[in-house]
Design an enzyme around this catalytic site. Structure first.
Site, PDB file in Angstrom:
ATOM      1  N   CYS A 113      -3.281  -9.331 -14.747  1.00 30.98           N
ATOM      2  CA  CYS A 113      -3.469 -10.297 -15.695  1.00 30.98           C
ATOM      3  C   CYS A 113      -4.962 -10.601 -15.585  1.00 30.98           C
ATOM      4  O   CYS A 113      -5.502 -10.721 -16.424  1.00 30.98           O
ATOM      5  CB  CYS A 113      -2.422 -11.510 -15.812  1.00 30.98           C
ATOM      6  SG  CYS A 113      -2.534 -12.483 -13.880  1.00 30.98           S
ATOM      7  N   ARG A 134       0.546  -4.077  -6.905  1.00 34.91           N
ATOM      8  CA  ARG A 134      -0.759  -4.828  -6.243  1.00 34.91           C
ATOM      9  C   ARG A 134      -1.739  -3.896  -7.198  1.00 34.91           C
ATOM     10  O   ARG A 134      -1.528  -2.850  -7.305  1.00 34.91           O
ATOM     11  CB  ARG A 134      -1.072  -4.448  -4.913  1.00 34.91           C
ATOM     12  CG  ARG A 134      -2.423  -4.993  -4.330  1.00 34.91           C
ATOM     13  CD  ARG A 134      -2.114  -6.436  -4.099  1.00 34.91           C
ATOM     14  NE  ARG A 134      -3.336  -6.846  -3.193  1.00 34.91           N
ATOM     15  CZ  ARG A 134      -4.269  -7.469  -3.772  1.00 34.91           C
ATOM     16  NH1 ARG A 134      -4.553  -7.630  -4.932  1.00 34.91           N
ATOM     17  NH2 ARG A 134      -5.381  -7.909  -2.805  1.00 34.91           N
ATOM     18  N   SER A 152       0.932  -1.304   0.065  1.00 31.99           N
ATOM     19  CA  SER A 152       0.043   0.116  -0.018  1.00 31.99           C
ATOM     20  C   SER A 152       0.918   1.226   0.018  1.00 31.99           C
ATOM     21  O   SER A 152       2.193   1.063   0.139  1.00 31.99           O
ATOM     22  CB  SER A 152      -0.877   0.060   1.189  1.00 31.99           C
ATOM     23  OG  SER A 152      -1.812   0.685   1.133  1.00 31.99           O
ATOM     24  N   CYS A 203      -0.366  -9.424  -7.931  1.00 31.08           N
ATOM     25  CA  CYS A 203      -0.995  -7.984  -8.053  1.00 31.08           C
ATOM     26  C   CYS A 203      -2.407  -8.377  -8.628  1.00 31.08           C
ATOM     27  O   CYS A 203      -3.188  -7.454  -8.544  1.00 31.08           O
ATOM     28  CB  CYS A 203      -0.219  -7.298  -8.755  1.00 31.08           C
ATOM     29  SG  CYS A 203       0.022  -7.539 -10.430  1.00 31.08           S
ATOM     30  N   CYS A 260       2.174  -7.004 -16.855  1.00 36.68           N
ATOM     31  CA  CYS A 260       2.508  -7.555 -15.707  1.00 36.68           C
ATOM     32  C   CYS A 260       3.769  -7.025 -15.020  1.00 36.68           C
ATOM     33  O   CYS A 260       4.763  -6.871 -15.869  1.00 36.68           O
ATOM     34  CB  CYS A 260       3.035  -8.881 -15.997  1.00 36.68           C
ATOM     35  SG  CYS A 260       3.800  -9.980 -14.775  1.00 36.68           S
ATOM     36  N   CYS A 307       5.662 -14.306  -9.831  1.00 36.35           N
ATOM     37  CA  CYS A 307       4.102 -13.524  -9.537  1.00 36.35           C
ATOM     38  C   CYS A 307       4.031 -13.033  -8.264  1.00 36.35           C
ATOM     39  O   CYS A 307       4.345 -13.619  -7.118  1.00 36.35           O
ATOM     40  CB  CYS A 307       3.090 -14.532  -9.798  1.00 36.35           C
ATOM     41  SG  CYS A 307       1.496 -14.034  -9.194  1.00 36.35           S
ATOM     42  N   THR A 359      -7.879   2.102   3.159  1.00 36.59           N
ATOM     43  CA  THR A 359      -7.658   1.369   4.660  1.00 36.59           C
ATOM     44  C   THR A 359      -8.739   1.619   5.368  1.00 36.59           C
ATOM     45  O   THR A 359      -9.232   0.643   6.059  1.00 36.59           O
ATOM     46  CB  THR A 359      -6.122   1.658   5.234  1.00 36.59           C
ATOM     47  OG1 THR A 359      -5.449   1.486   4.083  1.00 36.59           O
ATOM     48  CG2 THR A 359      -6.023   0.799   6.371  1.00 36.59           C
TER      49      THR A 359
HETATM   50  C1  LIG Z   1       0.034   1.033  -4.386  1.00 39.77           C
HETATM   51  C2  LIG Z   1      -1.225   1.261  -3.383  1.00 39.77           C
HETATM   52  C3  LIG Z   1      -1.290   2.405  -2.535  1.00 39.77           C
HETATM   53  C4  LIG Z   1      -2.317   2.367  -1.802  1.00 39.77           C
HETATM   54  N1  LIG Z   1      -2.270   3.601  -0.968  1.00 39.77           N
HETATM   55  C5  LIG Z   1      -2.926   3.742  -0.113  1.00 39.77           C
HETATM   56  C6  LIG Z   1      -2.881   4.697   0.902  1.00 39.77           C
HETATM   57  O1  LIG Z   1      -1.826   5.399   0.904  1.00 39.77           O
HETATM   58  N2  LIG Z   1      -3.783   4.847   1.911  1.00 39.77           N
HETATM   59  C7  LIG Z   1      -4.684   3.768   2.115  1.00 39.77           C
HETATM   60  O2  LIG Z   1      -5.577   4.116   3.066  1.00 39.77           O
HETATM   61  N3  LIG Z   1      -4.987   3.009   1.175  1.00 39.77           N
HETATM   62  C8  LIG Z   1      -4.225   2.815   0.125  1.00 39.77           C
HETATM   63  N4  LIG Z   1      -4.254   1.736  -0.801  1.00 39.77           N
HETATM   64  C9  LIG Z   1      -5.511   0.846  -0.694  1.00 39.77           C
HETATM   65  C10 LIG Z   1      -5.142  -0.181   0.438  1.00 39.77           C
HETATM   66  O3  LIG Z   1      -4.164  -0.873   0.430  1.00 39.77           O
HETATM   67  C11 LIG Z   1      -6.367  -1.004   0.506  1.00 39.77           C
HETATM   68  O4  LIG Z   1      -7.504  -0.537   0.625  1.00 39.77           O
HETATM   69  C12 LIG Z   1      -6.294  -1.781   1.545  1.00 39.77           C
HETATM   70  O5  LIG Z   1      -5.211  -2.749   1.874  1.00 39.77           O
HETATM   71  C13 LIG Z   1      -7.475  -2.654   1.815  1.00 39.77           C
HETATM   72  O6  LIG Z   1      -7.589  -3.795   2.855  1.00 39.77           O
HETATM   73  P1  LIG Z   1      -8.105  -5.217   2.520  1.00 39.77           P
HETATM   74  O7  LIG Z   1      -7.865  -6.041   4.101  1.00 39.77           O
HETATM   75  O8  LIG Z   1      -9.512  -5.121   2.146  1.00 39.77           O
HETATM   76  O9  LIG Z   1      -7.043  -5.993   1.761  1.00 39.77           O
HETATM   77  P2  LIG Z   1      -5.911  -6.196   1.484  1.00 39.77           P
HETATM   78  O10 LIG Z   1      -5.062  -5.229   2.439  1.00 39.77           O
HETATM   79  O11 LIG Z   1      -5.379  -6.464   0.010  1.00 39.77           O
HETATM   80  O12 LIG Z   1      -5.348  -7.490   2.269  1.00 39.77           O
HETATM   81  C14 LIG Z   1      -5.916  -8.772   2.022  1.00 39.77           C
HETATM   82  C15 LIG Z   1      -5.175  -9.994   2.690  1.00 39.77           C
HETATM   83  O13 LIG Z   1      -5.868 -11.187   2.233  1.00 39.77           O
HETATM   84  C16 LIG Z   1      -4.679 -12.081   1.853  1.00 39.77           C
HETATM   85  N5  LIG Z   1      -5.326 -13.049   0.910  1.00 39.77           N
HETATM   86  C17 LIG Z   1      -6.092 -12.697  -0.144  1.00 39.77           C
HETATM   87  N6  LIG Z   1      -6.880 -13.997  -0.844  1.00 39.77           N
HETATM   88  C18 LIG Z   1      -6.459 -14.969   0.125  1.00 39.77           C
HETATM   89  C19 LIG Z   1      -6.962 -16.381   0.181  1.00 39.77           C
HETATM   90  N7  LIG Z   1      -7.473 -16.772  -0.881  1.00 39.77           N
HETATM   91  N8  LIG Z   1      -6.492 -16.837   1.038  1.00 39.77           N
HETATM   92  C20 LIG Z   1      -5.809 -16.570   2.365  1.00 39.77           C
HETATM   93  N9  LIG Z   1      -5.334 -15.130   2.369  1.00 39.77           N
HETATM   94  C21 LIG Z   1      -5.872 -14.414   1.155  1.00 39.77           C
HETATM   95  C22 LIG Z   1      -3.635 -11.322   1.084  1.00 39.77           C
HETATM   96  O14 LIG Z   1      -2.347 -11.915   1.123  1.00 39.77           O
HETATM   97  C23 LIG Z   1      -3.768 -10.179   2.130  1.00 39.77           C
HETATM   98  O15 LIG Z   1      -2.769 -10.258   2.993  1.00 39.77           O
HETATM   99  C24 LIG Z   1      -3.148   1.387  -1.705  1.00 39.77           C
HETATM  100  C25 LIG Z   1      -3.140   0.313  -2.272  1.00 39.77           C
HETATM  101  C26 LIG Z   1      -2.056   0.136  -3.377  1.00 39.77           C
HETATM  102  C27 LIG Z   1      -2.224  -0.952  -4.271  1.00 39.77           C
END
Ligand SMILES: Cc1cc2nc3c(=O)[nH]c(=O)nc-3n(C[C@H](O)[C@H](O)[C@H](O)COP(=O)(O)OP(=O)(O)OC[C@H]3O[C@@H](n4cnc5c(N)ncnc54)[C@H](O)[C@@H]3O)c2cc1C
Length: 557
Positions: free
Chosen positions: A532, A308, A60, A529, A502, A526, A344
């Protein structure tokens, strides 16, 4: 649904099974335990995480709005949560190739201000949340990839299959084969983040996206740098738009100064771009040579790299959040506020709301039914307001390009925030991202400068800085529905864009000894992210979860 090894599998029962230890899943787990403690009882909760440890797959920015954390753990500061760097300065720039125009902060709608937010490693925040959850009695199992759903006879979701290990490339058991387990719950929370593999199945199975606009996505790439102390400005936040993407392709950059001379520099490319020659990774690399950015990094060193996808559809694309036996929380549903690049706080809050709905249902003796009250709670919450205010920014940017889209998008955010209405109603997104490419012969090739190895790096060198690993002899988790399609149609029509979109160099078009092209998948590279799965124009690539503990091992991204 999962047949292989089903008869050998043991099962464990919980009240709530949570897939994914990101901010959404961990907040849900904590809230469930808090509610149980308040009621003087207990509740059995487990969290399954495919990364080798909590945080290993978290990528993130991150500038985090602590609004949800304030509600979940009001004394997080006293408890030592790793949110140590308050934002001190917000800077927005429009870049040209050689210069930068700073946009005055007073023009920005107030919601764009990062005042009160913190520059953090979200991976470390998740590690801290996991410790809090475990202290409350939540069972967390890292290295457990959830590969399938377990259904009841009535079709409702009963649990997940996790922890299958030791299959060879053909899917046959090796000596260390383990059939995995079934983890069943009264309710199953899907917290997989963007484009979750189980979420994708559930959205299709229960038609959860009916009536919504297609989900939209960006590809976010990020490097963590240790910079020279004189270049470090803790709490400084810089966002840019414009160069190198130009006026048509959407996206932009972020640079966040954290603690200990660490700077997070990243680039997001909206995946609705139309030129198949666009190479998101190389756009990121050349961006770092801009005179606004390069001086910050010069003399420093890149510590880590990763990528990601990021959900960008917002309110219009939010699917139905519940299904029989479970819910989608966080970015599995898509709760990012696009102009703020923040999800987040919303991910955490949806997890907390789902926990409250499930706890009330379980307390009333229910289980396995549909938690419709959760969707209602989200609609009545500040998550909905947060997404509503910015709902037109993405469609305006897509339709009108950078200048038109941002000017009108800015105006729209002002009217939404100040007066609670939009002059434009709610705009539609239109096509899904995979349908946006134009044929290669209608597009211009793009020449990218060669990385210099100092500020910019080739893709494979950078992938080494994600510490990614997958076994060689295991089923390829990137499944082609039709293996002939990349060469038969994607190559002539779009110059097979997988070679470029990719960010980890997984896909290559190579030639055999007779000069015949063939498609090669380096699944070991991989970084999970999911680009794909999103951008393939034929929707021919199905990203399936590999065995647990594989993929990136991000240190403190
Ligand atoms: C480049 C980038 C910059 C960002 N910047 C910001 C920012 O500055 N501020 C902010 O608030 N948000 C930011 N975001 C968005 C933020 O990261 C997300 O909104 C947040 O992480 C979402 O939380 P989540 O728990 O829904 O998913 P995630 O954080 O993606 O967590 C999901 C978890 O589930 C696990 N998982 C997935 N599938 C499976 C499975 N089938 N079995 C077991 N485990 C699994 C993954 O490994 C991961 O650990 C950014 C995102 C990106 C990509």
């Amino acid at each position: 649904m999962s047949e292989q090894g089903a008869s050998e599998r043991e099962s464990m029962d919980y009240d709530v099974v949570i897939v994914g230890a990101g901010p959404a899943g961990l907040s849900a787990a904590i809230r469930l335990k808090q509610l149980a403690a308040e009621a003087g009882g207990d509740i059995a909760v487990c969290v399954l995480e495919k990364g080798s440890e909590v945080g290993a797959h978290i990528l993130s920015g991150a500038v985090v709005d602590p609004r949800a954390l304030d509600e979940l753990i009001p004394d997080w500061k006293d408890k030592g949560a790793p949110l140590n760097v308050p934002i001190s300065e917000d800077r927005f720039y429009m870049l040209g190739a050689g210069g930068a125009l700073r946009l005055p902060n007073f023009l920005m709608p107030p919601l764009m201000s990062n005042h009160g937010a913190y520059a953090v490693s979200l991976g470390n925040v998740c590690r801290w949340l996991a410790a809090e959850a475990e202290a409350l009695g939540v069972e967390i199992y890292p290295g457990f990839a959830c590969s399938d759903l377990v259904l009841r006879d009535d079709g409702s979701v009963k649990g997940v299959v996790a922890g299958i290990f030791g299959l060879d490339r053909e899917g046959k058991p090796k000596p260390d084969y383990q059939p995995g387990m079934e983890l069943n719950g009264k309710y199953v929370f899907i917290a997989e983040g963007v484009r979750g593999s189980l979420a994708k199945k559930l959205i299709a199975r229960f038609d959860l996206a009916a009536g919504c606009e297609p989900q939209k996505y960006g590809l976010g790439m990020k490097e963590l740098w240790e910079v020279r102390p004189e270049n470090h400005h803790p709490g400084q936040v810089t966002h840019t738009m414009g160069w190198p993407l130009g006026m048509k392709a959407g996206g932009g950059s972020f640079m966040y100064h954290m603690e200990d001379n660490l700077v997070s520099v990243g680039f997001v490319v909206h995946l609705n771009y139309d030129n198949p020659y666009l190479f998101p990774y190389m756009e990121f690399q050349r961006f770092k040579h801009h005179p606004l950015i390069a001086p910050v990094l010069q003399g420093g060193r890149r510590i880590a790299y990763g990528a990601r996808a990021i959900s960008e559809g917002g309110l219009q694309s939010l699917p139905k959040l519940s299904f029989p036996g479970g819910v989608l929380i966080g970015c599995s549903a898509g709760v990012i506020n696009v102009p703020r690049i923040k999800g987040t706080h919303n991910a955490m809050k949806t997890g907390m709301l789902a926990a409250e709905a499930a706890f009330a249902a379980i307390a009333a003796g229910r289980g396995g039914d549909e938690l419709t009250s959760y969707g209602e709670a989200v609609r009545a919450s500040w998550v909905h307001d947060d997404l509503k205010q910015v709902r037109n920014v993405k469609p305006m940017w897509s339709k009108l390009g950078l200048i038109g889209g941002l000017s009108l998008g800015g105006l729209d955010m002002w009217t939404n925030q100040m007066f609670g209405f939009s002059l434009f109603g709610t705009l539609k997104h239109g096509k899904p991202d995979y349908a946006c490419l134009k044929p290669a012969n209608a597009c211009k090739k793009i020449d990218y400068p060669k990385p210099d190895g100092v500020l910019s790096f080739d893709r494979l060198t950078n992938v080494a800085f994600s510490a990614t690993n997958h076994e060689e002899d295991e089923p390829v988790h990137l499944q082609l529905k039709d293996p002939s399609l990349p060469i038969a149609s994607n190559l002539p029509e779009y110059d097979e864009p997988a070679q470029r979109y990719c960010p980890a160099g997984v896909y290559e078009v190579l030639e055999d000894e007779n000069g015949k092209p063939y498609f090669h998948i380096n699944h070991q590279n991989c970084v999970h992210c999911k680009t794909c799965d999103i951008k393939d124009p034929a929707q021919n690539i199905d990203w399936q979860v590999p065995q647990g503990g594989e993929g990136p091992n991000y240190p403190n991204m």
